[in-house]
Design an enzyme around this catalytic site. Structure first.
Site, PDB file in Angstrom:
ATOM      1  N   GLU A 249       5.093  -6.752  -1.159  1.00  0.00           N
ATOM      2  CA  GLU A 249       6.426  -7.352  -1.148  1.00  0.00           C
ATOM      3  C   GLU A 249       6.395  -8.477  -0.131  1.00  0.00           C
ATOM      4  O   GLU A 249       6.079  -8.246   1.040  1.00  0.00           O
ATOM      5  CB  GLU A 249       7.475  -6.311  -0.774  1.00  0.00           C
ATOM      6  CG  GLU A 249       8.892  -6.865  -0.759  1.00  0.00           C
ATOM      7  CD  GLU A 249       9.825  -6.029   0.067  1.00  0.00           C
ATOM      8  OE1 GLU A 249      10.580  -6.611   0.856  1.00  0.00           O
ATOM      9  OE2 GLU A 249       9.791  -4.798  -0.070  1.00  0.00           O
TER      10      GLU A 249
ATOM     11  N   CYS B  62      14.637  -8.438   3.741  1.00  0.00           N
ATOM     12  CA  CYS B  62      13.979  -9.153   2.647  1.00  0.00           C
ATOM     13  C   CYS B  62      14.950  -9.503   1.535  1.00  0.00           C
ATOM     14  O   CYS B  62      14.640 -10.328   0.670  1.00  0.00           O
ATOM     15  CB  CYS B  62      12.821  -8.322   2.089  1.00  0.00           C
ATOM     16  SG  CYS B  62      13.247  -6.589   1.808  1.00  0.00           S
TER      17      CYS B  62
END
Length: 526
Positions: A265, A301
């Site tokens: 990620e 994020c």
């Protein structure tokens, strides 16, 4: 529990001998005792060898034992009590309430995967009976189940010292899949990592797990991290961090004699589309945006790094409200001095790009490593022409794209890279525009949400925390939610295997009483 500067290799606590490193208190920009020893090549080798030796035994343990192990890890983490929260606060600058919530999420993840393991559906047990009399050729007896890939390397994330770290989602889902785990601790929260690693180790001993089921190493990413990914006993990687870091690991994994999957990620600016009806009717939208932008000093994020709207008086009113809300925001301590420096540098570069103007800036103080919130603006034509405007700025900074019309709004949506999330603020009056956007957003993002912001990722069966590159390295996967287990599994078909050699989930009498597909039909008792 006293923090000793140790890492965990199987059932041993080890002080590395390849130099030392200390954690840093970002609120003071000062080092914290004790010193942590760095792992050597031999210590890495031992951790990987133990994991490989443990793999076959661990993956075939009864599902109930595997589930109990995950629950015991959660219990032992909770047993750490205030000491864990206090150390994490010192190492990250994050507030107590945030870290207590993250501890709860970490334990909930472990318990969720215990439920997934007990349920057994993750095995995808499938039986196709032999058809010896079929013409023109008989069909053999075929049975399928999924097994773990093998030992998994997990990299702790800087922004979640608990939920995406030593015993976070990657570790929980890998252990649930039957895969031993070797963690590379993040240098930003070494003491926190030691405490959690020893809790996992204690759970493993208490549950009589194979020794190599869990280890945690400390070392520089360029050496220990890369060597860990390159090790032949490692069969998959879980990573949360920067695009450059994720790509470096992907290259290492791809260059191995036996390439392995890297579930990384990496980078996402999480576009937020504010449609006209929502801008006109939602008076709370500016404050909600500012709150999401600055949550956790913007170090999520899923932070709303890009706003998009069509020029109108309603947009002008939103800008006025957002300006007031952001200017009222005080700076917050960022996770590390390095992250703070990268944030201030990123904001300065954005501000220097032609055609970009400052809309609002938060309050400034002399706070060490303090992140000052900021909102900038540009038009769609400038955004489309300048790739530098798409870069992620990790922190509380967002860019507003003013579009001339609906066609330009859709054009920008088509232009952006892959994202973890895409949000649409809309009312019933905006359905036609939302319908035009939706197919594009489905191709661009792993999670699409309406009338909200992506910050706040629910740990649930339906959650997807992933997306097309560069948000992740593999858009078919998620790092949060029950489906995260699928990353670390692969199918195996068993043809005409004697009944005595079949795993319980594939035996005729279904002793585990799990859902299976039998001759094409879903069944529980067959």
């Amino acid at each position: 529990m006293q923090i000793k500067g140790e890492m965990i290799i199987g059932r041993q606590a080890v002080q590395g001998k390849e130099g030392t490193v200390k954690a840093v208190d970002p609120s003071l920009n000062a080092q914290i005792e004790p010193a942590f020893g760095l792992a050597s090549a031999s210590e890495l080798e031992r951790a990987c060898a133990l994991a490989w030796t443990a793999f076959d035994q661990y993956r075939e343990l009864p599902l109930e034992r595997r589930a109990k192990f995950l629950e015991t890890i959660a219990d032992r983490i909770m047993d750490l009590g205030p000491a864990l929260i206090e150390r994490a606060m010192q190492e990250t600058g994050l507030p107590q309430a945030r870290l207590e919530g993250e501890r709860g999420r970490t334990c909930n993840q472990l318990r969720l995967f215990a439920k997934v393991v007990r349920d057994g559906r993750f095995l995808t047990a499938t039986l196709d009976s032999a058809l010896p009399d079929r013409q023109p050729a008989p069909r053999p007896d075929l049975r399928l189940r999924k097994i773990g890939l093998g030992p998994v390397a997990v990299f702790g994330a800087s922004n979640f010292p608990l939920a995406f770290s030593v015993a976070g989602g990657d570790t929980a889902s890998a252990l649930a899949a039957g895969c031993p785990v070797v963690v590379k601790a993040h240098s930003a929260h070494l003491g926190t990592s030691e405490l959690v690693a020893k809790a996992v180790q204690k759970a493993a001993i208490e549950c009589d797990m194979p020794e190599g089921v869990f280890s945690m190493l400390i070392g520089a990413g360029q050496t220990i991290g890369q060597n860990l990914v390159a090790h032949p006993h490692i069969k998959a990687v879980g990573f949360t961090g920067s695009r450059s870091g994720g790509i470096a690991l992907m290259k290492t994994a791809a260059a191995r004699p036996e390439p392995i999957p890297v579930y990384a990620e990496m980078s996402s600016i999480n576009p937020v589309f504010m449609l006209e009806g929502a801008l006109q009717s939602n008076a709370r939208l500016p404050q909600a945006f500012a709150d999401s932008l600055t949550l956790g000093a913007g170090q999520f994020c899923t932070n709303p790094g890009l706003l998009l709207a069509i020029d109108s008086p309603a947009l002008d009113k939103f800008i006025e409200g957002a300006k007031a809300a952001i200017e009222a925001k005080n700076p917050a301590t960022m996770l590390t001095p390095g992250i703070h420096q990268a944030y201030t540098s990123g904001v300065a570069k954005l501000a220097a790009i032609e055609g970009v103007s400052l809309v609002a800036q938060g309050a400034t103080t002399g706070m060490t490593c303090g992140a000052v919130a900021a909102l900038y603006s540009t038009d769609a034509a400038n955004f489309l022409a300048k790739p530098d405007l798409e870069g992620e700025i990790f922190g509380p900074c967002s860019l507003l794209i003013r579009c001339r019309n609906e066609a330009e709004l859709v054009q920008v949506a088509e232009h952006v890279e892959g994202q973890l999330t895409a949000a649409v603020h809309a009312t019933a009056a905006d359905i036609a525009t939302a319908r035009k956007l939706l197919p594009t957003l489905e191709r661009k993002a792993g999670r699409i949400l309406f009338n909200g912001f992506g910050t706040g990722v629910e740990v649930a069966h339906a959650m997807v925390h992933g997306g097309p590159f560069p948000s992740t390295s593999d858009s078919r996967s998620t790092s949060v939610g029950a489906s995260a287990i699928d990353r670390f599994l692969r199918p195996v078909c068993y043809q005409d295997v004697p009944a005595e050699l079949l795993a319980p989930e594939l035996s005729n009498d279904n002793p585990l009483n799990i859902a299976r597909v039998v001759n094409g039909d879903l069944a529980w008792n067959a």
